[in-house]
Design a protein around this motif. Structure first.
Motif, mmCIF file in Angstrom:
data_model
loop_
_atom_site.group_PDB
_atom_site.id
_atom_site.type_symbol
_atom_site.label_atom_id
_atom_site.label_comp_id
_atom_site.label_asym_id
_atom_site.label_seq_id
_atom_site.Cartn_x
_atom_site.Cartn_y
_atom_site.Cartn_z
ATOM 1 N N GLU A 222 -6.726 -5.326 8.250
ATOM 2 C CA GLU A 222 -6.818 -6.743 8.638
ATOM 3 C C GLU A 222 -5.529 -7.211 9.304
ATOM 4 O O GLU A 222 -5.560 -8.007 10.241
ATOM 5 C CB GLU A 222 -7.117 -7.611 7.404
ATOM 6 C CG GLU A 222 -8.561 -7.468 6.946
ATOM 7 C CD GLU A 222 -8.839 -8.170 5.622
ATOM 8 O OE1 GLU A 222 -8.093 -9.095 5.251
ATOM 9 O OE2 GLU A 222 -9.810 -7.767 4.960
ATOM 10 N N MET A 223 -4.402 -6.689 8.815
ATOM 11 C CA MET A 223 -3.097 -7.034 9.383
ATOM 12 C C MET A 223 -3.050 -6.769 10.887
ATOM 13 O O MET A 223 -2.449 -7.515 11.644
ATOM 14 C CB MET A 223 -2.042 -6.194 8.647
ATOM 15 C CG MET A 223 -0.676 -6.170 9.240
ATOM 16 S SD MET A 223 0.320 -4.791 8.607
ATOM 17 C CE MET A 223 -0.109 -3.490 9.773
ATOM 18 N N THR A 224 -3.755 -5.698 11.327
ATOM 19 C CA THR A 224 -3.686 -5.336 12.740
ATOM 20 C C THR A 224 -4.424 -6.371 13.605
ATOM 21 O O THR A 224 -4.087 -6.572 14.760
ATOM 22 C CB THR A 224 -4.267 -3.928 12.996
ATOM 23 O OG1 THR A 224 -5.647 -3.914 12.627
ATOM 24 C CG2 THR A 224 -3.520 -2.855 12.227
ATOM 25 N N GLN A 227 -2.115 -9.419 13.681
ATOM 26 C CA GLN A 227 -0.824 -9.102 14.301
ATOM 27 C C GLN A 227 0.335 -9.752 13.566
ATOM 28 O O GLN A 227 1.258 -10.297 14.164
ATOM 29 C CB GLN A 227 -0.824 -9.481 15.781
ATOM 30 C CG GLN A 227 -1.709 -8.551 16.589
ATOM 31 C CD GLN A 227 -1.475 -8.699 18.062
ATOM 32 O OE1 GLN A 227 -1.872 -9.685 18.650
ATOM 33 N NE2 GLN A 227 -0.826 -7.730 18.634
ATOM 34 N N GLU A 228 0.209 -9.726 12.236
ATOM 35 C CA GLU A 228 1.292 -10.225 11.391
ATOM 36 C C GLU A 228 1.558 -9.173 10.324
ATOM 37 O O GLU A 228 0.606 -8.649 9.728
ATOM 38 C CB GLU A 228 0.877 -11.524 10.698
ATOM 39 C CG GLU A 228 0.877 -12.723 11.601
ATOM 40 C CD GLU A 228 0.306 -13.954 10.901
ATOM 41 O OE1 GLU A 228 0.597 -15.051 11.380
ATOM 42 O OE2 GLU A 228 -0.427 -13.812 9.904
ATOM 43 N N PRO A 229 2.833 -8.851 10.065
ATOM 44 C CA PRO A 229 3.099 -7.879 9.014
ATOM 45 C C PRO A 229 2.637 -8.397 7.653
ATOM 46 O O PRO A 229 2.435 -9.602 7.467
ATOM 47 C CB PRO A 229 4.621 -7.713 9.064
ATOM 48 C CG PRO A 229 5.138 -8.844 9.871
ATOM 49 C CD PRO A 229 4.041 -9.354 10.731
ATOM 50 N N CYS A 233 1.091 -12.059 6.359
ATOM 51 C CA CYS A 233 -0.352 -12.348 6.245
ATOM 52 C C CYS A 233 -0.913 -12.066 4.856
ATOM 53 O O CYS A 233 -1.890 -12.676 4.463
ATOM 54 C CB CYS A 233 -1.144 -11.594 7.315
ATOM 55 S SG CYS A 233 -1.159 -9.816 7.093
ATOM 56 N N ASN A 234 -0.289 -11.167 4.088
ATOM 57 C CA ASN A 234 -0.845 -10.831 2.773
ATOM 58 C C ASN A 234 0.215 -10.325 1.805
ATOM 59 O O ASN A 234 0.133 -9.203 1.303
ATOM 60 C CB ASN A 234 -1.919 -9.754 2.944
ATOM 61 C CG ASN A 234 -3.271 -10.308 2.593
ATOM 62 O OD1 ASN A 234 -3.456 -10.857 1.516
ATOM 63 N ND2 ASN A 234 -4.194 -10.180 3.519
ATOM 64 N N PRO A 235 1.196 -11.179 1.512
ATOM 65 C CA PRO A 235 2.339 -10.690 0.732
ATOM 66 C C PRO A 235 1.976 -10.204 -0.665
ATOM 67 O O PRO A 235 2.724 -9.436 -1.255
ATOM 68 C CB PRO A 235 3.271 -11.913 0.663
ATOM 69 C CG PRO A 235 2.444 -13.079 1.055
ATOM 70 C CD PRO A 235 1.339 -12.590 1.918
#
Ligand SMILES: Nc1ncnc2c1ncn2[C@@H]1O[C@H](COP(=O)(O)OP(=O)(O)OP(=O)(O)O)[C@@H](O)[C@H]1O
Ligand SMILES: [Mg+2]
Length: 260
Positions: A222-224, A227-229, A233-235
């Motif tokens: 999903e991160m791709t 486009q957020e590390p 996006c999902n710490p």
């Protein structure tokens, strides 16, 4: 500045996922100044961080007349993530072969010289290189510049049988750069299963340095799209928790003490 390629000739083992999250966590959590070099013609890292190959890429650098890394340093651009700068990849990296790198205008030493130049200017703390699943001019340049390698590995029978190959890769890499060290093998896409756990034990029993594993989670795919590390996006997802744990361990080792 320490230069660390994320290396494995095997495809799809989470080299890029590791490179982008390592860069983001080092910059975000530790306020390190990070340079990320995209040595893969697939350009996943460049796209992920909003880089523009037209602004100068590693392929341009490898084709440029040898100048001790000056042109390479001038091709660095800011990424869309604070604290992370980029030397972009582009799809023509694929066309550059090793012979050209050694005998043509491209030079395998160009990243090493850029690294020396940047170290002198104290511009970055860490340079991470996202390597391609192939041994080509770009990977040769990455290895020539490196202090230590991190090898992500997927725990399956193919990868474990590939361990011998992996060690041969490292031995080959040392013919380019004798000082190169293995900081550790990073098991990725881990999930709870008897087979995976046995594979991990085998790896840990091999005498090689092995980092704590990174769990498998859909959040990495999903991160791709976002486009957020992961730290953005999902710490709280398992992979982000694990990447932070791995990086803590790596930094505690001083960037890798259990050298092989
Ligand atoms: N911890 C994880 N959990 C689930 N999926 C993951 C994890 N890490 C990576 N992936 C997924 O596995 C796939 C391959 O990952 P990635 O592109 O990072 O590998 P790679 O080694 O860079 O591949 P290549 O050799 O093609 O460059 C991607 O779809 C990615 O989203
Ligand atoms: Mg990749």
């Amino acid at each position: 500045m320490k230069t660390v390629p994320i290396l494995n000739l095997k495809g799809g083992v989470a080299k890029t996922s590791t490179a982008v999250n390592l860069a983001a966590i080092l910059a975000g959590d530790y306020k390190k100044r990070v340079l990320l070099v995209d040595a893969d013609s697939q350009c996943n890292t460049t796209e992920f961080f909003g880089g523009d190959p037209a602004a100068g890429s590693l392929a341009d650098v490898l084709r440029h007349e040898y100048d001790g890394g000056v042109y390479a340093a001038s091709c660095i651009q800011a990424s869309n993530f604070p604290g992370v700068d980029l030397l972009a990849g582009d799809d023509s990296l694929m066309d550059l072969d090793l012979t050209k790198a050694e005998t043509g205008t491209a030079k395998a030493a160009v990243l090493r010289d850029m690294a020396l130049l940047l170290a002198e200017e104290d511009r970055y703390d860490v340079c991470i290189v996202d390597c391609p699943p192939a041994f080509n001019a770009a990977s040769a340049a990455a290895l020539a510049a490196s202090d230590e390698v991190i090898i992500p590995i997927k725990l399956d029978a193919f990868s474990l049988r590939g361990m011998t190959n992996l060690l041969r890769q490292l031995a080959n890499a040392r013919t380019i750069n004798p000082a190169l060290r293995l900081s550790g093998i990073l098991p990725t896409m881990w999930y709870r299963s008897r087979r995976i756990q046995e594979a991990e034990e085998t790896l840990r029993g091999s005498g090689l340095p092995v980092f704590p594993h990174i769990r498998r989670t859909d959040k990495v795919d999903e991160m791709t799209f976002d486009q957020e590390p992961l730290i953005v996006c999902n710490p709280r997802c398992a992979a982000c928790v694990d990447y932070r744990r791995f990086i803590r361990e790596w930094l505690n080792l001083g960037g890798g003490a259990a050298y092989v």
